[in-house]
Design a protein around this motif. Structure first.
Motif, PDB file in Angstrom:
ATOM      1  N   PRO A 107      -9.550   2.926   2.834  1.00 18.64           N
ATOM      2  CA  PRO A 107     -10.597   1.988   3.244  1.00 18.64           C
ATOM      3  C   PRO A 107     -11.392   2.507   4.436  1.00 18.64           C
ATOM      4  N   THR A 108     -12.694   2.252   4.441  1.00 18.78           N
ATOM      5  CA  THR A 108     -13.539   2.636   5.564  1.00 18.78           C
ATOM      6  C   THR A 108     -13.092   1.900   6.829  1.00 18.78           C
ATOM      7  N   ASP A 153     -13.994   5.946   0.346  1.00 21.74           N
ATOM      8  CA  ASP A 153     -13.698   4.517   0.274  1.00 21.74           C
ATOM      9  C   ASP A 153     -13.421   4.136  -1.181  1.00 21.74           C
ATOM     10  N   PRO A 154     -12.339   3.400  -1.463  1.00 18.64           N
ATOM     11  CA  PRO A 154     -11.994   3.086  -2.855  1.00 18.64           C
ATOM     12  C   PRO A 154     -13.011   2.195  -3.553  1.00 18.64           C
ATOM     13  N   ASP A 155     -13.781   1.414  -2.807  1.00 17.80           N
ATOM     14  CA  ASP A 155     -14.747   0.507  -3.418  1.00 17.80           C
ATOM     15  C   ASP A 155     -16.122   1.142  -3.596  1.00 17.80           C
ATOM     16  N   THR A 156     -16.573   1.877  -2.578  1.00 22.00           N
ATOM     17  CA  THR A 156     -17.926   2.437  -2.621  1.00 22.00           C
ATOM     18  C   THR A 156     -17.965   3.913  -2.991  1.00 22.00           C
ATOM     19  N   GLY A 157     -16.827   4.614  -2.812  1.00 20.99           N
ATOM     20  CA  GLY A 157     -16.808   6.056  -3.043  1.00 20.99           C
ATOM     21  C   GLY A 157     -17.411   6.850  -1.910  1.00 20.99           C
ATOM     22  N   HIS A 195      -8.235   8.195  -1.514  1.00 17.37           N
ATOM     23  CA  HIS A 195      -8.901   6.916  -1.291  1.00 17.37           C
ATOM     24  C   HIS A 195      -8.324   6.254  -0.050  1.00 17.37           C
ATOM     25  N   GLU A 214       0.835  -1.208   0.000  1.00 18.33           N
ATOM     26  CA  GLU A 214       0.000   0.000   0.000  1.00 18.33           C
ATOM     27  C   GLU A 214       0.871   1.260   0.000  1.00 18.33           C
TER      28      GLU A 214
END
Length: 299
Positions: free
Chosen positions: A209-210, A128-132, A207, A25
């Motif tokens: 992660p939550t 969040d990179p997946d959900t925005g 971005h 990362e």
């Protein structure tokens, strides 16, 4: 000098602190910084009580023998750019598991700082990179329902921000005593008292992660202790009991678990027993400024 030329002349550095446990990362973050448009952003990585992982060439580094905490580690990173970071004009603070998804973030920051000489700090939008999605706690104002609205604010997000280096000269660096929690607000209040402005910019995105801040073992203790230190260091005397009383009631209203409440109460008492750094109460006109910005320093 034209506006674009002035912006290009504005030098940026980025400070990343790491415990060495997220090398993939970390390197992805470094690559996202290097992919920014315009002049290169200088990079500094601080290994906070851990060995340095393999890094690309050209990165300024230091390996600390012990973990100094988030503010202490970031202060060391500032100094990698010279006293108070004077080798550059502004320093970005980036979490090592974050990522800049856009390549225009550095350009937007350069333009913002050069267009407004009073702008001292910029807080980015964390998504969040997946959900925005942006967590409500990541919008640094009370009216946080619309994370896509940029505005003037009274604090900032430590792992997704940029600070003009003159702020460090005028207001000091982050409070190393805090180790973790509320160090950004401490610096923000001192910066506002010195006349600087703080912006939340929804178009500058990191971005990440939550997560929940309570994942840290010392979260409840440090939150309470540092809240007391924040008030003791920065508030006029009549506001100290009002501020801490408000947060005491809010904590009870959130109905923490018995274990969390015990840790919180221990931290609250430690905030009174232990020294938290020098006291420099803000001026009453700064109190009024915070109030006009929507966050009076009693909440």
């Amino acid at each position: 000098m034209s506006a674009p030329a002035a912006a290009d002349a504005f030098r940026l550095g980025a400070v990343i602190i790491t415990m060495g446990n997220r090398p993939a990362e970390l390197n992805a973050l470094i690559e996202s910084v290097r992919a920014q448009e315009g002049p290169a952003v200088e990079l500094a990585v601080v290994a906070n009580g851990a060995p340095l992982p393999p890094l690309p060439e050209g990165v300024r580094t230091v390996e600390l023998p012990e973990n100094l905490g988030i503010p202490g580690g970031r202060n060391v990173g500032i100094e990698l750019f010279g006293p108070d970071g004077r080798d550059v004009d502004a320093v970005l603070f980036l979490d090592d598991d974050g990522h800049l998804p856009r390549t225009d973030s550095a350009r937007l920051l350069r333009e913002a700082f050069t267009a407004d000489p009073e702008l001292g700090i910029v807080s980015f939008r964390i998504a969040d990179p997946d959900t925005g999605a942006t967590q409500r706690r990541h919008v640094p104002r009370l009216r946080a329902s619309d994370p896509l609205r940029s505005s003037r604010v009274t604090t900032f997000l430590g792992g997704a921000s940029a600070v003009r280096c003159k702020v460090f000269e005028n207001a000091g660096q982050l409070p190393g005593e805090f180790f973790y929690a509320h160090e950004e607000t401490d610096l923000a209040w001192r910066a506002l008292d010195a006349g600087w402005a703080i912006d939340y910019r929804a178009d500058v995105v990191l971005h990440h992660p939550t997560t929940s801040p309570a994942r840290h073992a010392t979260y409840f203790h440090n939150v309470a202790r540092n809240r007391v230190w924040l008030a003791r260091r920065n508030l006029p005397a009549p506001l100290v009991p009002l501020y801490l009383g408000t947060w005491f009631l809010l904590t009870l209203a959130r109905r923490p678990s018995p274990e969390a409440l015990k840790a919180w109460w221990g931290g609250f008492r430690a905030g009174w027993r232990e020294p938290g750094g020098p006291r420099r109460p803000m001026r009453w006109r700064t109190v009024w400024r915070l109030t006009r910005l929507g966050r009076p320093p009693i909440i």
